[in-house]
Design a protein around this motif. Structure first.
Motif, PDB file in Angstrom:
ATOM      1  N   TRP A  64      36.951  35.780  21.006  1.00 16.68           N
ATOM      2  CA  TRP A  64      36.288  35.546  22.292  1.00 16.68           C
ATOM      3  C   TRP A  64      37.076  36.245  23.393  1.00 16.68           C
ATOM      4  O   TRP A  64      38.263  36.010  23.566  1.00 16.68           O
ATOM      5  N   GLN A  65      36.389  37.098  24.137  1.00 17.41           N
ATOM      6  CA  GLN A  65      37.069  37.939  25.119  1.00 17.41           C
ATOM      7  C   GLN A  65      36.562  37.732  26.541  1.00 17.41           C
ATOM      8  O   GLN A  65      36.695  38.601  27.382  1.00 17.41           O
ATOM      9  N   ASN A  66      35.952  36.582  26.819  1.00 18.49           N
ATOM     10  CA  ASN A  66      35.457  36.317  28.159  1.00 18.49           C
ATOM     11  C   ASN A  66      36.604  35.839  29.048  1.00 18.49           C
ATOM     12  O   ASN A  66      37.673  35.501  28.579  1.00 18.49           O
ATOM     13  N   GLY A  67      36.337  35.765  30.340  1.00 17.02           N
ATOM     14  CA  GLY A  67      37.338  35.245  31.263  1.00 17.02           C
ATOM     15  C   GLY A  67      37.537  36.183  32.425  1.00 17.02           C
ATOM     16  O   GLY A  67      36.729  37.065  32.690  1.00 17.02           O
ATOM     17  N   GLY A  68      38.654  36.035  33.090  1.00 12.74           N
ATOM     18  CA  GLY A  68      38.987  36.909  34.202  1.00 12.74           C
ATOM     19  C   GLY A  68      39.110  36.158  35.503  1.00 12.74           C
ATOM     20  O   GLY A  68      38.174  35.534  35.965  1.00 12.74           O
ATOM     21  N   TYR A  69      40.293  36.210  36.105  1.00  9.65           N
ATOM     22  CA  TYR A  69      40.517  35.587  37.405  1.00  9.65           C
ATOM     23  C   TYR A  69      40.658  36.711  38.434  1.00  9.65           C
ATOM     24  O   TYR A  69      41.314  37.713  38.158  1.00  9.65           O
ATOM     25  N   PRO A  70      40.013  36.599  39.597  1.00  8.02           N
ATOM     26  CA  PRO A  70      39.351  35.419  40.144  1.00  8.02           C
ATOM     27  C   PRO A  70      37.864  35.323  39.776  1.00  8.02           C
ATOM     28  O   PRO A  70      37.273  34.264  39.900  1.00  8.02           O
ATOM     29  N   LEU A  71      37.268  36.454  39.384  1.00  3.82           N
ATOM     30  CA  LEU A  71      35.847  36.441  39.105  1.00  3.82           C
ATOM     31  C   LEU A  71      35.632  36.165  37.629  1.00  3.82           C
ATOM     32  O   LEU A  71      36.510  36.351  36.813  1.00  3.82           O
ATOM     33  N   GLY A  72      34.418  35.767  37.275  1.00  2.00           N
ATOM     34  CA  GLY A  72      34.157  35.213  35.954  1.00  2.00           C
ATOM     35  C   GLY A  72      34.467  36.059  34.753  1.00  2.00           C
ATOM     36  O   GLY A  72      34.389  35.593  33.641  1.00  2.00           O
ATOM     37  N   GLY A  73      34.806  37.329  34.945  1.00  2.00           N
ATOM     38  CA  GLY A  73      35.175  38.152  33.812  1.00  2.00           C
ATOM     39  C   GLY A  73      33.982  38.837  33.193  1.00  2.00           C
ATOM     40  O   GLY A  73      32.876  38.827  33.716  1.00  2.00           O
ATOM     41  N   VAL A  74      34.221  39.465  32.050  1.00  2.00           N
ATOM     42  CA  VAL A  74      33.184  40.221  31.363  1.00  2.00           C
ATOM     43  C   VAL A  74      32.097  39.276  30.861  1.00  2.00           C
ATOM     44  O   VAL A  74      32.375  38.299  30.180  1.00  2.00           O
ATOM     45  N   MET A  75      30.843  39.564  31.187  1.00  2.00           N
ATOM     46  CA  MET A  75      29.729  38.710  30.801  1.00  2.00           C
ATOM     47  C   MET A  75      29.214  39.113  29.426  1.00  2.00           C
ATOM     48  O   MET A  75      29.207  40.287  29.082  1.00  2.00           O
ATOM     49  N   GLN A  76      28.769  38.133  28.666  1.00  2.00           N
ATOM     50  CA  GLN A  76      28.232  38.423  27.345  1.00  2.00           C
ATOM     51  C   GLN A  76      26.801  38.962  27.429  1.00  2.00           C
ATOM     52  O   GLN A  76      26.373  39.752  26.611  1.00  2.00           O
ATOM     53  N   GLU A  77      26.044  38.520  28.431  1.00  2.00           N
ATOM     54  CA  GLU A  77      24.681  39.007  28.627  1.00  2.00           C
ATOM     55  C   GLU A  77      24.611  39.696  29.980  1.00  2.00           C
ATOM     56  O   GLU A  77      25.028  39.135  30.993  1.00  2.00           O
ATOM     57  N   ARG A  78      24.076  40.914  30.000  1.00  2.00           N
ATOM     58  CA  ARG A  78      24.073  41.718  31.205  1.00  2.00           C
ATOM     59  C   ARG A  78      22.840  41.431  32.049  1.00  2.00           C
ATOM     60  O   ARG A  78      21.717  41.432  31.553  1.00  2.00           O
ATOM     61  N   HIS A  79      23.022  41.176  33.309  1.00  2.00           N
ATOM     62  CA  HIS A  79      21.901  41.038  34.230  1.00  2.00           C
ATOM     63  C   HIS A  79      22.420  41.284  35.633  1.00  2.00           C
ATOM     64  O   HIS A  79      23.621  41.353  35.861  1.00  2.00           O
ATOM     65  N   ALA A  80      21.526  41.447  36.581  1.00  2.00           N
ATOM     66  CA  ALA A  80      21.929  41.727  37.958  1.00  2.00           C
ATOM     67  C   ALA A  80      22.844  40.630  38.476  1.00  2.00           C
ATOM     68  O   ALA A  80      22.558  39.457  38.331  1.00  2.00           O
ATOM     69  N   GLY A  81      23.925  41.015  39.063  1.00  2.00           N
ATOM     70  CA  GLY A  81      24.857  40.036  39.607  1.00  2.00           C
ATOM     71  C   GLY A  81      26.086  39.822  38.742  1.00  2.00           C
ATOM     72  O   GLY A  81      26.981  39.084  39.132  1.00  2.00           O
ATOM     73  N   ASP A  82      26.151  40.447  37.551  1.00  2.00           N
ATOM     74  CA  ASP A  82      27.320  40.293  36.698  1.00  2.00           C
ATOM     75  C   ASP A  82      28.547  40.940  37.321  1.00  2.00           C
ATOM     76  O   ASP A  82      28.464  41.899  38.082  1.00  2.00           O
ATOM     77  N   VAL A  83      29.711  40.421  36.937  1.00  2.00           N
ATOM     78  CA  VAL A  83      30.974  41.075  37.245  1.00  2.00           C
ATOM     79  C   VAL A  83      31.155  42.201  36.234  1.00  2.00           C
ATOM     80  O   VAL A  83      30.853  42.055  35.055  1.00  2.00           O
ATOM     81  N   GLU A  84      31.640  43.342  36.699  1.00  2.00           N
ATOM     82  CA  GLU A  84      31.903  44.453  35.788  1.00  2.00           C
ATOM     83  C   GLU A  84      33.354  44.891  35.897  1.00  2.00           C
ATOM     84  O   GLU A  84      33.900  44.987  36.996  1.00  2.00           O
ATOM     85  N   TYR A  85      33.949  45.137  34.731  1.00  2.00           N
ATOM     86  CA  TYR A  85      35.300  45.680  34.666  1.00  2.00           C
ATOM     87  C   TYR A  85      35.214  47.146  34.230  1.00  2.00           C
ATOM     88  O   TYR A  85      34.524  47.466  33.264  1.00  2.00           O
ATOM     89  N   TRP A  86      35.919  48.009  34.932  1.00  2.00           N
ATOM     90  CA  TRP A  86      36.035  49.398  34.517  1.00  2.00           C
ATOM     91  C   TRP A  86      37.515  49.713  34.356  1.00  2.00           C
ATOM     92  O   TRP A  86      38.332  49.334  35.191  1.00  2.00           O
ATOM     93  N   THR A  87      37.852  50.377  33.267  1.00  2.00           N
ATOM     94  CA  THR A  87      39.228  50.799  33.043  1.00  2.00           C
ATOM     95  C   THR A  87      39.273  52.323  33.048  1.00  2.00           C
ATOM     96  O   THR A  87      38.539  52.973  32.295  1.00  2.00           O
ATOM     97  N   ILE A  88      40.108  52.864  33.917  1.00  2.00           N
ATOM     98  CA  ILE A  88      40.245  54.317  34.036  1.00  2.00           C
ATOM     99  C   ILE A  88      41.526  54.723  33.311  1.00  2.00           C
ATOM    100  O   ILE A  88      42.615  54.213  33.610  1.00  2.00           O
ATOM    101  N   ILE A  89      41.384  55.605  32.334  1.00  2.00           N
ATOM    102  CA  ILE A  89      42.529  56.134  31.598  1.00  2.00           C
ATOM    103  C   ILE A  89      42.830  57.521  32.146  1.00  2.00           C
ATOM    104  O   ILE A  89      41.957  58.392  32.168  1.00  2.00           O
ATOM    105  N   ALA A  90      44.060  57.733  32.597  1.00  2.00           N
ATOM    106  CA  ALA A  90      44.444  59.027  33.179  1.00  2.00           C
ATOM    107  C   ALA A  90      45.778  59.469  32.608  1.00  2.00           C
ATOM    108  O   ALA A  90      46.612  58.658  32.211  1.00  2.00           O
TER     109      ALA A  90
END
Length: 355
Positions: A326-352
């Protein structure tokens, strides 16, 4: 944080809340108030100094791990375990060691810095228990990231959990990235998490965690996003209950930079990095305009042998233990959502890569 304090008369003004006494609606900028409200400072000039963002302390530090969840842990551990060039990792904003501990458990040395002594005490406690015989695997240092100055360079540097966004001024973001660049080995890898809040001017999150000894912790996150100021801001309220009776409350206000992944990528490239990959919600996602070579090499995929073994175990009627499923969570916002819909929190990771 958009709260200013006048160094002449002491007038404190918050753009978040306005000034009810003087009839100023919330969201009114300090610039709009010039010449009004105060006959001593005029609400203008360089007298009004921006208050520093609050350090993670008290109940926010004590219960951070209860609400941060597992998001990102497997992504970073798998990434670094796969990369043969991962010799020594620096995590900026290491906090309680949530990610650093798991990387260190793979045998990869990690140095972590954070300006919160309350957070670091948890990281040190974990390290003492897990690495008693190998204390060199994790070293944490209390230090302001903008003053980053360590006597070594690193093969990989991590800025997870939206750490870069805690700096809302571009000058601060540039200073941080310059510090990071100087601490990264040639061709070293930088990973930066960007958190996109829900779409909408206002949003809320409510969480609750039951603990032992009839204790319970609740967390309420409320506030919203300002496109005009390119920030999102929130109020986090922690409340502890024992036997259903309130035993204490703690509230903290924070403001983070609203930054799109491409904007962050351009900022990195302006400071001597070459973006090689962008990952959405910790799953590889090729974004047009940047190469996608690094994660294709690094991400671990389960072997056929393990999959066959798992199927055999299930056929035997047993459900095997699977770590970090289980990989949900994230502070302060709810973290990665299991079901995608408008209003979800999104995490982006940039590798450089350091150019």
């Amino acid at each position: 944080m958009s709260v200013t304090n006048c160094q002449v008369c002491g007038f404190i003004y918050s753009e978040w809340f306005g000034d009810t006494r003087n009839g100023v609606p919330k969201g009114t900028s300090l610039h709009e108030l010039a010449g009004s409200l105060c006959n001593r400072c005029g609400m203008q000039g360089e007298r009004h100094v921006k208050e520093l963002s609050a350090i993670y302390e008290s109940m926010e530090a004590d219960y951070y791990d209860q609400f941060a969840g597992k998001s990102g842990i497997s992504f970073y551990t798998d990434l670094l375990e796969r990369d043969e060039l991962a010799q020594h990792v620096l995590e900026v904003g290491v906090g309680t060691g949530r990610i650093a501990i798991e990387i260190s458990r793979k045998g990869i040395p990690v140095t972590g810095i954070d300006n919160s002594g309350d957070m670091l005490k948890f990281a040190k406690k974990k390290a003492k228990a897990l690495f008693r015989n190998r204390p060199s695997l994790l070293d944490v240092v209390e230090m302001d990231a903008l003053q980053l100055d360590l006597p070594k360079t690193f093969s990989h540097i991590l800025l997870p959990d939206g750490f870069l966004q805690h700096f809302t001024a571009i000058s601060e973001q540039v200073t941080l990235l310059q510090k990071v660049h100087s601490h990264l080995k040639k061709d070293g890898i930088l990973a930066v998490d960007i958190i996109l809040p829900p779409v909408g001017r206002e949003w809320t999150f409510s969480h609750r965690k039951k603990l032992m000894n009839r204790q319970e912790i609740s967390l309420d996150i409320r506030r919203g996003t300002s496109l005009t100021r390119q920030v999102y801001y929130y109020e986090a309220t922690f409340e502890k209950f024992v036997n259903r009776n309130s035993e204490g409350r703690y509230r903290v206000d924070r403001e983070l930079s609203l930054m799109l992944p491409k904007e962050a990528g351009l900022l990195l490239e302006s400071q001597g990095f070459t973006v090689v990959e962008m990952v959405n919600n910790y799953q590889s996602h090729k974004l047009q305009g940047w190469a996608s070579s690094y994660l294709e090499y690094c991400v671990v995929t389960p072997s056929l042998t393990k999959e066959e073994s798992l199927q055999e175990t299930i056929q035997d009627g047993l459900q095997p233990f699977q770590e970090n499923v289980w990989q949900n969570g994230g502070y302060p916002l709810g973290g990665v959502m299991q079901e995608r819909h408008a209003g979800d929190v999104e995490y982006w990771t940039i590798i450089a890569r350091k150019a």
